[in-house]
Design a protein around this motif. Structure first.
Motif, mmCIF file in Angstrom:
data_model
loop_
_atom_site.group_PDB
_atom_site.id
_atom_site.type_symbol
_atom_site.label_atom_id
_atom_site.label_comp_id
_atom_site.label_asym_id
_atom_site.label_seq_id
_atom_site.Cartn_x
_atom_site.Cartn_y
_atom_site.Cartn_z
ATOM 1 N N SER A 1 2.242 -11.002 -16.659
ATOM 2 C CA SER A 1 3.337 -9.916 -16.761
ATOM 3 C C SER A 1 2.563 -8.495 -16.108
ATOM 4 C CB SER A 1 3.985 -9.904 -17.997
ATOM 5 O OG SER A 1 2.797 -9.606 -19.082
ATOM 6 N N ILE A 2 1.202 -8.836 -16.099
ATOM 7 C CA ILE A 2 0.516 -7.526 -15.566
ATOM 8 C C ILE A 2 -0.340 -7.851 -14.140
ATOM 9 C CG2 ILE A 2 -1.384 -6.055 -15.983
ATOM 10 C CD1 ILE A 2 0.885 -5.492 -17.826
ATOM 11 N N ILE A 3 0.203 -7.040 -13.132
ATOM 12 C CA ILE A 3 -1.015 -7.170 -12.101
ATOM 13 C C ILE A 3 -1.627 -5.713 -11.828
ATOM 14 C CG2 ILE A 3 -0.769 -7.056 -9.416
ATOM 15 C CD1 ILE A 3 2.330 -8.711 -9.736
ATOM 16 N N GLN A 4 -2.960 -5.929 -11.465
ATOM 17 C CA GLN A 4 -3.772 -4.964 -11.377
ATOM 18 C C GLN A 4 -4.533 -4.974 -10.331
ATOM 19 O OE1 GLN A 4 -5.686 -3.552 -15.164
ATOM 20 N NE2 GLN A 4 -7.125 -2.714 -14.152
ATOM 21 N N GLY A 5 -4.742 -3.986 -9.534
ATOM 22 C CA GLY A 5 -5.610 -3.927 -8.488
ATOM 23 C C GLY A 5 -5.666 -2.942 -7.624
ATOM 24 N N LYS A 6 -6.693 -2.763 -6.456
ATOM 25 C CA LYS A 6 -6.487 -1.557 -5.646
ATOM 26 C C LYS A 6 -5.180 -1.486 -4.716
ATOM 27 C CE LYS A 6 -10.717 -1.191 -3.779
ATOM 28 N NZ LYS A 6 -12.010 -1.542 -3.280
ATOM 29 N N TYR B 1 -7.568 -5.186 -1.476
ATOM 30 C CA TYR B 1 -6.314 -4.623 -1.767
ATOM 31 C C TYR B 1 -5.223 -5.664 -2.240
ATOM 32 C CZ TYR B 1 -8.745 -0.991 0.649
ATOM 33 O OH TYR B 1 -9.750 -0.023 1.075
ATOM 34 N N THR B 2 -4.793 -5.452 -3.534
ATOM 35 C CA THR B 2 -3.668 -6.454 -3.999
ATOM 36 C C THR B 2 -2.514 -5.978 -4.225
ATOM 37 O OG1 THR B 2 -4.164 -6.071 -6.308
ATOM 38 C CG2 THR B 2 -5.394 -7.935 -5.209
ATOM 39 N N ILE B 3 -2.299 -4.447 -3.912
ATOM 40 C CA ILE B 3 -1.058 -3.902 -4.071
ATOM 41 C C ILE B 3 -0.552 -2.966 -2.987
ATOM 42 C CG2 ILE B 3 0.585 -2.389 -5.643
ATOM 43 C CD1 ILE B 3 -1.190 -3.190 -7.968
ATOM 44 N N ILE B 4 0.258 -3.257 -2.283
ATOM 45 C CA ILE B 4 0.738 -2.379 -1.182
ATOM 46 C C ILE B 4 1.668 -1.249 -1.602
ATOM 47 C CG2 ILE B 4 1.677 -2.375 1.181
ATOM 48 C CD1 ILE B 4 0.852 -4.871 1.832
ATOM 49 N N ILE B 5 1.360 -0.041 -1.305
ATOM 50 C CA ILE B 5 2.397 0.978 -1.517
ATOM 51 C C ILE B 5 2.892 1.418 -0.104
ATOM 52 C CG2 ILE B 5 2.683 3.339 -2.313
ATOM 53 C CD1 ILE B 5 2.088 1.247 -4.553
ATOM 54 N N ALA B 6 4.372 1.606 0.142
ATOM 55 C CA ALA B 6 4.759 1.912 1.555
ATOM 56 C C ALA B 6 6.089 2.696 1.226
ATOM 57 C CB ALA B 6 5.165 0.571 2.070
ATOM 58 N N GLY B 7 6.323 3.211 2.489
ATOM 59 C CA GLY B 7 7.473 4.087 2.153
ATOM 60 C C GLY B 7 8.894 3.414 2.611
ATOM 61 N N GLN B 8 9.934 3.937 3.292
ATOM 62 C CA GLN B 8 11.140 3.226 3.646
ATOM 63 C C GLN B 8 11.029 2.148 4.774
ATOM 64 O OE1 GLN B 8 13.482 6.629 4.790
ATOM 65 N NE2 GLN B 8 13.718 7.255 2.823
ATOM 66 N N ASN B 9 11.986 1.172 4.629
ATOM 67 C CA ASN B 9 12.124 0.286 5.465
ATOM 68 C C ASN B 9 10.813 -0.511 5.936
ATOM 69 O OD1 ASN B 9 13.981 -1.111 7.273
ATOM 70 N ND2 ASN B 9 13.201 0.312 9.330
ATOM 71 N N ALA C 1 7.850 -4.093 -18.129
ATOM 72 C CA ALA C 1 8.401 -2.531 -18.251
ATOM 73 C C ALA C 1 8.962 -1.863 -17.112
ATOM 74 C CB ALA C 1 7.188 -1.709 -18.976
ATOM 75 N N ASN C 2 8.734 -2.660 -15.926
ATOM 76 C CA ASN C 2 8.978 -2.179 -14.558
ATOM 77 C C ASN C 2 8.366 -0.838 -14.321
ATOM 78 O OD1 ASN C 2 10.710 -4.365 -13.648
ATOM 79 N ND2 ASN C 2 12.052 -3.786 -15.207
ATOM 80 N N THR C 3 7.091 -0.756 -14.643
ATOM 81 C CA THR C 3 6.171 0.558 -14.300
ATOM 82 C C THR C 3 5.066 0.265 -13.580
ATOM 83 O OG1 THR C 3 5.048 0.325 -16.415
ATOM 84 C CG2 THR C 3 7.278 1.547 -16.333
ATOM 85 N N VAL C 4 4.639 1.083 -12.839
ATOM 86 C CA VAL C 4 3.127 1.249 -12.274
ATOM 87 C C VAL C 4 2.377 2.353 -12.681
ATOM 88 C CG1 VAL C 4 4.069 2.294 -10.252
ATOM 89 C CG2 VAL C 4 1.864 1.095 -10.146
ATOM 90 N N GLU C 5 1.251 2.074 -13.326
ATOM 91 C CA GLU C 5 0.295 3.301 -13.808
ATOM 92 C C GLU C 5 -0.771 3.142 -12.666
ATOM 93 O OE1 GLU C 5 -2.332 4.203 -17.602
ATOM 94 O OE2 GLU C 5 -1.205 2.454 -17.525
ATOM 95 N N ASN C 6 -1.009 4.453 -12.298
ATOM 96 C CA ASN C 6 -2.239 4.734 -11.516
ATOM 97 C C ASN C 6 -3.436 5.067 -12.365
ATOM 98 O OD1 ASN C 6 -4.205 5.880 -9.591
ATOM 99 N ND2 ASN C 6 -2.711 6.841 -8.563
ATOM 100 N N LEU C 7 -4.118 4.084 -12.548
ATOM 101 C CA LEU C 7 -5.438 4.176 -13.432
ATOM 102 C C LEU C 7 -6.425 5.337 -12.992
ATOM 103 C CD1 LEU C 7 -5.776 0.463 -14.314
ATOM 104 C CD2 LEU C 7 -4.644 2.194 -15.764
ATOM 105 N N THR C 8 -6.196 5.534 -11.659
ATOM 106 C CA THR C 8 -7.336 6.747 -11.230
ATOM 107 C C THR C 8 -6.627 8.051 -11.523
ATOM 108 O OG1 THR C 8 -7.590 5.207 -9.373
ATOM 109 C CG2 THR C 8 -8.379 7.322 -8.726
ATOM 110 N N GLU D 1 -6.663 2.643 -8.435
ATOM 111 C CA GLU D 1 -6.623 1.501 -9.198
ATOM 112 C C GLU D 1 -5.120 1.526 -9.775
ATOM 113 O OE1 GLU D 1 -7.920 -2.111 -10.789
ATOM 114 O OE2 GLU D 1 -8.794 -1.113 -9.155
ATOM 115 N N LEU D 2 -4.489 0.388 -9.633
ATOM 116 C CA LEU D 2 -3.045 0.320 -10.111
ATOM 117 C C LEU D 2 -2.981 -0.751 -11.195
ATOM 118 C CD1 LEU D 2 -1.138 1.085 -6.949
ATOM 119 C CD2 LEU D 2 -1.984 2.778 -8.558
ATOM 120 N N LYS D 3 -1.955 -0.679 -12.136
ATOM 121 C CA LYS D 3 -1.855 -1.383 -13.146
ATOM 122 C C LYS D 3 -0.044 -1.488 -13.102
ATOM 123 C CE LYS D 3 -1.729 -1.693 -17.724
ATOM 124 N NZ LYS D 3 -2.132 -1.434 -18.978
ATOM 125 N N ILE D 4 0.531 -2.645 -12.794
ATOM 126 C CA ILE D 4 2.074 -3.055 -12.660
ATOM 127 C C ILE D 4 2.206 -3.673 -13.831
ATOM 128 C CG2 ILE D 4 4.058 -4.038 -11.511
ATOM 129 C CD1 ILE D 4 2.572 -3.707 -8.909
#
Length: 188
Positions: A3-8, A72-80, A146-153, A139-142
């Motif tokens: 239930s937790i995904i953590q990575g760059k 990198y295990t988590i991608i952050i992107a904009g629209q579309n 809870a449907n949250t992402v925490e930026n550990l950095t 470093e992020l933790k999803i």
């Protein structure tokens, strides 16, 4: 799946298309030969026009030279995210490269469905423009429950849209595996 995904984080812009995710010239590899499957990871996010449409500052490669997987295990992107052709190889290539989740403002419908139907990666949506606040390498933790992402950095936490049954389908390994697990289709 935990239930937790953590990575760059690897941060991209908007309108990242499937040819940028896995260029057409790399669709020739076998999906059943383990040695050739690794090449999908090697060439994930290697599309030439990527540098012009959202590659992180400094042109940081998604997969380092000589490697088949990304740091990198988590991608952050904009629209579309995932616009363009309907190739299901795109979310597959990201999975092979080691991506566990994508957080985007919105997705092309067919890419989103391919992520879920194939059980490849978790496609989170958020109304927050994370591509403007999160940096590649953070470093992020999803927290899936809870449907949250925490930026550990940076120490900041952001709300994500609820996944509903999407998580269960991806966790089961795709729509057909989920349907069999939930007795929603005849067993063979």
């Amino acid at each position: 799946m935990e239930s937790i995904i953590q990575g760059k984080a690897f941060v991209l812009g908007r309108n990242i298309d499937t040819d940028q995710i896995i260029p057409a010239e790399h669709l020739v590899y076998s999906l059943s030969d383990p040695e050739e499957v690794k090449l999908y990871g090697k060439f994930a996010l290697s599309g030439v026009p990527l540098a012009q449409s959202g590659l992180p500052a400094g042109n940081i490669p998604f997969v380092q030279e000589g490697s088949f997987a990304s740091d990198y295990t988590i991608i952050i992107a904009g629209q579309n995210f995932g616009c363009g052709s309907s190739r299901e190889h795109a979310p597959f290539a990201l999975q092979v490269a080691g991506v566990k989740a994508i957080i985007a403002e919105s997705y092309a419908r067919i890419f989103y469905r391919n992520c879920v139907d194939g059980g490849f990666v978790i496609p989170y949506e958020t109304a927050i423009q994370l591509a403007e606040t999160v940096k590649t390498g953070d470093e992020l933790k999803i927290d899936i429950k809870a449907n949250t992402v925490e930026n550990l950095t940076s120490g900041e936490t952001y709300q994500l849209n609820a996944l509903g049954d999407v998580f269960n389908i991806v966790e089961a390994g795709g729509i057909f595996a989920y349907a069999r697990k939930e007795n929603l289709m005849a067993q063979s």
